[in-house]
Design a protein around this motif. Sequence first.
Motif, mmCIF file in Angstrom:
data_model
loop_
_atom_site.group_PDB
_atom_site.id
_atom_site.type_symbol
_atom_site.label_atom_id
_atom_site.label_comp_id
_atom_site.label_asym_id
_atom_site.label_seq_id
_atom_site.Cartn_x
_atom_site.Cartn_y
_atom_site.Cartn_z
ATOM 1 N N ILE A 191 -43.074 -37.343 -40.010
ATOM 2 C CA ILE A 191 -42.973 -36.300 -41.036
ATOM 3 C C ILE A 191 -43.896 -35.240 -40.885
ATOM 4 O O ILE A 191 -45.178 -35.336 -40.739
ATOM 5 N N PHE A 192 -43.338 -34.001 -40.685
ATOM 6 C CA PHE A 192 -43.899 -32.757 -40.382
ATOM 7 C C PHE A 192 -44.412 -32.110 -41.788
ATOM 8 O O PHE A 192 -43.643 -31.648 -42.380
ATOM 9 N N TYR A 284 -38.077 -37.788 -27.641
ATOM 10 C CA TYR A 284 -38.335 -36.926 -28.843
ATOM 11 C C TYR A 284 -37.085 -36.655 -29.520
ATOM 12 O O TYR A 284 -37.192 -37.128 -30.999
ATOM 13 N N GLY A 285 -36.091 -36.537 -29.056
ATOM 14 C CA GLY A 285 -34.739 -36.256 -29.631
ATOM 15 C C GLY A 285 -34.025 -37.496 -30.217
ATOM 16 O O GLY A 285 -33.365 -37.518 -31.298
ATOM 17 N N SER A 286 -34.747 -38.730 -29.855
ATOM 18 C CA SER A 286 -33.964 -39.924 -30.524
ATOM 19 C C SER A 286 -34.969 -40.451 -31.723
ATOM 20 O O SER A 286 -34.535 -41.446 -32.633
ATOM 21 N N GLY A 287 -35.893 -39.501 -32.208
ATOM 22 C CA GLY A 287 -36.743 -39.957 -33.053
ATOM 23 C C GLY A 287 -36.365 -39.438 -34.569
ATOM 24 O O GLY A 287 -35.556 -38.480 -34.427
ATOM 25 N N ARG A 288 -36.711 -40.110 -35.571
ATOM 26 C CA ARG A 288 -36.308 -39.624 -36.946
ATOM 27 C C ARG A 288 -37.541 -38.895 -37.422
ATOM 28 O O ARG A 288 -38.395 -39.081 -37.788
ATOM 29 N N ARG A 289 -37.137 -37.550 -37.669
ATOM 30 C CA ARG A 289 -37.891 -36.510 -38.019
ATOM 31 C C ARG A 289 -37.691 -36.003 -39.473
ATOM 32 O O ARG A 289 -36.407 -35.643 -39.852
ATOM 33 N N PHE A 290 -38.467 -35.772 -40.187
ATOM 34 C CA PHE A 290 -38.517 -35.067 -41.633
ATOM 35 C C PHE A 290 -39.473 -34.023 -41.797
ATOM 36 O O PHE A 290 -40.402 -34.303 -41.260
ATOM 37 N N TYR A 291 -39.071 -32.935 -42.528
ATOM 38 C CA TYR A 291 -39.978 -31.886 -42.841
ATOM 39 C C TYR A 291 -40.236 -31.662 -43.980
ATOM 40 O O TYR A 291 -39.406 -31.706 -45.056
ATOM 41 N N PRO A 313 -33.395 -28.891 -36.264
ATOM 42 C CA PRO A 313 -33.019 -29.578 -37.486
ATOM 43 C C PRO A 313 -33.644 -31.158 -37.497
ATOM 44 O O PRO A 313 -33.231 -31.820 -36.529
ATOM 45 N N PRO A 314 -34.376 -31.597 -38.568
ATOM 46 C CA PRO A 314 -34.704 -32.813 -38.863
ATOM 47 C C PRO A 314 -33.578 -33.399 -39.553
ATOM 48 O O PRO A 314 -32.599 -32.882 -39.938
ATOM 49 N N GLU A 315 -33.931 -34.969 -39.853
ATOM 50 C CA GLU A 315 -33.076 -35.522 -40.748
ATOM 51 C C GLU A 315 -33.139 -35.176 -42.078
ATOM 52 O O GLU A 315 -32.036 -34.978 -42.675
ATOM 53 N N GLY A 316 -34.077 -34.704 -42.500
ATOM 54 C CA GLY A 316 -34.420 -34.243 -44.042
ATOM 55 C C GLY A 316 -35.603 -33.341 -44.280
ATOM 56 O O GLY A 316 -36.152 -33.149 -43.589
ATOM 57 N N VAL A 317 -35.265 -32.477 -45.330
ATOM 58 C CA VAL A 317 -36.103 -31.382 -45.746
ATOM 59 C C VAL A 317 -36.378 -31.440 -47.033
ATOM 60 O O VAL A 317 -35.702 -31.529 -47.928
#
Length: 346
Positions: A191-192, A284-291, A313-317
């Motif tokens: 989570i960023f 890195y590209g396989s990780g689930r990212r949210f912003y 683009p992350p999975e959710g913003v």
Amino acid sequence: MGNRFICMKKKEANENGSRSKRMVRSQRKMLSEEEFLHRQALSMALHQHQLSQRFEGSMSRRIGSTSFRRRNLPDDLLSNEKQPPDFLEKIKTKNFILIHGEGFGAWCWYKTIALLEESGLFPTAFDLTGSGIDLTDTNSVATLAEYSKPLVDYLRGLPEDEKVILVGHSSGGACISYALEHFPQKISKAIFVCATMVSNGQRPFDVFAEELGSAEHFMKESKFLIYGNGKDKPPTGFMFEKEQMKGLYFNQSPAKDVALAMVSMRPIPLGPIMEKLSLTPENYGSGRRFYIQTLDDRALSPDVQEKLVRENPPEGVFKIKGSDHSPFLAKPQSLHKILIEIAQIP
């Protein structure tokens, strides 16, 4: 005449006596208030001391083991909304690792730690190398690997079947990107929080270029630079003046938290934020990212944050209205609610 004089003297004495009593009561009240303030200050000092206990190993500080009880929380931290009784069942990964941004330390997460623990989750906050109460000289921290060492050591020591949710603030986003690249199997979600969610080959500093100018110009002209190895050598760090920090990072934060920050912020090592990250699609590209975007942010403007999520683009913003660059201080409840929401995403 004599009786009248005696009566006047008695009246005067009574008035003087009443005045003296009022003064005594006033002094007692002042002493009582001073004693209360003293006790309050002592309590806060003890609380801060408990927060800054050092733990063994290379981990500078692990606040997750400090217990916070609801009765000790300020009113503004108490949630009016009861979590549904089954919400914890929806959260597979309950360990949150909180990574601070440039100049900050583990101390900045104290409200988030309290709220997560109250929700039955397990937060841990680190001082990155040369930050918070870590004794390393900031000027000696030259690489992102050195800067992220407490986080790397923690992830390396995790059991094979255990995962964590990483939360990174500001330039701490580079640290969790680095962790995603090297330990993708140990990170459930990243989570960023108004963070430097950089792309492959990009430097964390580049994200702040709109505010600070190009890296080349900053390294030559900035009045905030620190030359830890001497003026004839390249700069090793930088630190803003207090008024500039207040305007950039804390324009919506409570005065008490700003005061805490002003005595806790430390210089920022230049090496880690000037380093280009090498990020691969496989790791890195396989990780689930949210912003999480902060919409009243002066350090990393909403436009810049929007650009980051558009380019990488992350999975959710998610968005927090009325928050400056320090949502853990300015909008702790809103931040907490989003963290819980992300944790529950299957």
